[in-house]
Design an enzyme around this catalytic site. Sequence first.
Site, PDB file in Angstrom:
ATOM      1  N   ASP A  40     -35.394  87.393  22.804  1.00 47.74           N
ATOM      2  CA  ASP A  40     -35.078  86.248  23.690  1.00 47.74           C
ATOM      3  C   ASP A  40     -33.697  86.292  24.356  1.00 47.74           C
ATOM      4  O   ASP A  40     -32.702  86.590  23.700  1.00 47.74           O
ATOM      5  CB  ASP A  40     -35.043  84.933  22.898  1.00 47.74           C
ATOM      6  CG  ASP A  40     -36.226  84.711  22.022  1.00 47.74           C
ATOM      7  OD1 ASP A  40     -37.137  85.537  22.004  1.00 47.74           O
ATOM      8  OD2 ASP A  40     -36.230  83.677  21.318  1.00 47.74           O
ATOM      9  N   ARG A 163     -35.699  75.312  15.126  1.00 43.93           N
ATOM     10  CA  ARG A 163     -34.840  76.344  15.729  1.00 43.93           C
ATOM     11  C   ARG A 163     -34.726  76.252  17.251  1.00 43.93           C
ATOM     12  O   ARG A 163     -35.444  75.517  17.903  1.00 43.93           O
ATOM     13  CB  ARG A 163     -35.374  77.728  15.356  1.00 43.93           C
ATOM     14  CG  ARG A 163     -36.797  78.026  15.786  1.00 43.93           C
ATOM     15  CD  ARG A 163     -37.198  79.443  15.362  1.00 43.93           C
ATOM     16  NE  ARG A 163     -38.594  79.718  15.630  1.00 43.93           N
ATOM     17  CZ  ARG A 163     -39.590  79.465  14.779  1.00 43.93           C
ATOM     18  NH1 ARG A 163     -39.342  78.912  13.603  1.00 43.93           N
ATOM     19  NH2 ARG A 163     -40.833  79.750  15.108  1.00 43.93           N
TER      20      ARG A 163
HETATM   21  C1  FRU Z   1     -38.868  83.339  20.104  1.00 44.18           C
HETATM   22  C2  FRU Z   1     -38.258  83.370  18.721  1.00 44.18           C
HETATM   23  C3  FRU Z   1     -37.383  82.148  18.486  1.00 44.18           C
HETATM   24  C4  FRU Z   1     -36.425  82.631  17.439  1.00 44.18           C
HETATM   25  C5  FRU Z   1     -36.232  84.069  17.823  1.00 44.18           C
HETATM   26  C6  FRU Z   1     -35.999  84.982  16.653  1.00 44.18           C
HETATM   27  O1  FRU Z   1     -39.273  84.587  20.580  1.00 44.18           O
HETATM   28  O2  FRU Z   1     -39.279  83.449  17.746  1.00 44.18           O
HETATM   29  O3  FRU Z   1     -38.078  81.003  18.122  1.00 44.18           O
HETATM   30  O4  FRU Z   1     -35.240  81.917  17.443  1.00 44.18           O
HETATM   31  O5  FRU Z   1     -37.373  84.464  18.518  1.00 44.18           O
HETATM   32  O6  FRU Z   1     -35.609  86.248  17.069  1.00 44.18           O
END
Ligand code: FRU
Length: 490
Positions: A40, A163
Amino acid sequence: MIIDHKLQKAEEAIKKTTQSMNPRYRLGYHIIGEGNWINDPNGLVQYKGEYHVFYQHHPYDENWGPMHWGHVKSKDLVNWEYAPIALAPGDEYDRDGCFSGSAVNNEGELTLIYTGHNYINQEEDTFYQTQNIAVSTDGVVFEKVGQNPVIAHPPEDSAHHFRDPKVWKHNNQWYMIVGNSTKDQTGRVILYRSQDLRKWEYVGVLAQSDGTLGYMWECPDFFELQGKHILLISPQGIESKGDDYNNLFQTGYFVGEYNYEKNEYVKGEFLELDHGHDFYAAQTLVDEKGRRIVIGWMDMWESEMPTKQDGWCGALTIPRELTIGENDTVFMNPVEEMIELRQTKRVELENASISDYHLAKENSSLLEIKAEFDLTDCKAESVGLTVKGVEEEEVVITYHIRDEKLSLDCSKMGKKEDGVRTTELVNDGKLTLRIFLDRSSIELFANDGVKTMTSRIYPKEERLGVMCFANKGEVKVKEFMYWKLKDIWK
Ligand code: FRU
């Protein structure tokens, strides 16, 4: 200055992998990691005249693992340079990962707000998540604050998913939304507010699935655009339905009206933001010009990622400007700065007409392609563009004129299984296709951003060119042209 050994070790690991990477699929003008895994986009912000983009990063391996925040910055949204890794996990509140989050400029102090991931039992995937902050005054070196975690637990009625905080300021008050899930597995976004980014008060639920939109809403973003309030989310667990929701997870949005006093959000239906294979966890920033710019992760969980064999994995889309168009839908177009990448230009067809095909021979893999078709009184069945590789490799973009459907077929360029995506595109006599092609990606903007389709492709390095075609009838081509694009990493 205190030396952070975790960051130093991560930098060393990255330097090591970059020595043995296979360049065949390395993207030429997209944000990618220096080596190993990224996912991300995080912390999009303009700070002291520069655009900053952070990203989820595992510097030790080409697979996902304990998340760090990688970091690039740019003066113009086109030319990016690497900055040192900004965050490493391992403190008592982010022991197993610094997960996704956002950034704000707090009166000159660049503040990152991120999720601390902590396993209870990694094998059983039980964990808890906290919200934390780290600050910097130079935009390069970040220090986690002593008050962490600034939010230690989700509300009582919540599951452990908690999160991806997105923070913004409204009327002198900080707001934070967090991706969350109820105890009975309903995806939702919850809201907090604060005066100082340290002490947070829980306000309540901002929006929640009606039962059809998944069990967890990741990476929320909330902002005003042309007087409307847009909630962007990346839900997990939506069932596929016809042309929609065909990726494992998807990023989409609601357009609505929000009342801050009552925390009341009245919204329309959920719509996918992009219709290709690889667009997820998108995040936005508003820049000094007032533009709302979005960047997505240009991959999808659990998909095939052949670059892992090459020592790296993961890429971000080009920056795109968001606007609201007809029927309260969100349009995405490349930010205007992208034209800075253009080098040589070739016009292939102008006010011409085709009834079979025209091949523009071109061996470069970094291209911007533009085609405009006049479909008034057109009897042809379909029209489109094909990116031709070698040995039968190709990506085909077809517009089915009567059905008003646009499709992207990558099945002969690295997506053998499930290689086709289709979406509705209404036409009023005109079709424009603008394509950004890179060594292992294609981003299609149709009818000035009404629909976009983004996918990773994995062709051999040689290319034959780009073909413009019409099927079963004649199509008027107003223009068909392309530019070779600059490789910013060379
Ligand atoms: C989205 C995600 C988020 C998390 C991150 C972990 O792709 O699953 O929810 O914070 O990637 O790398």
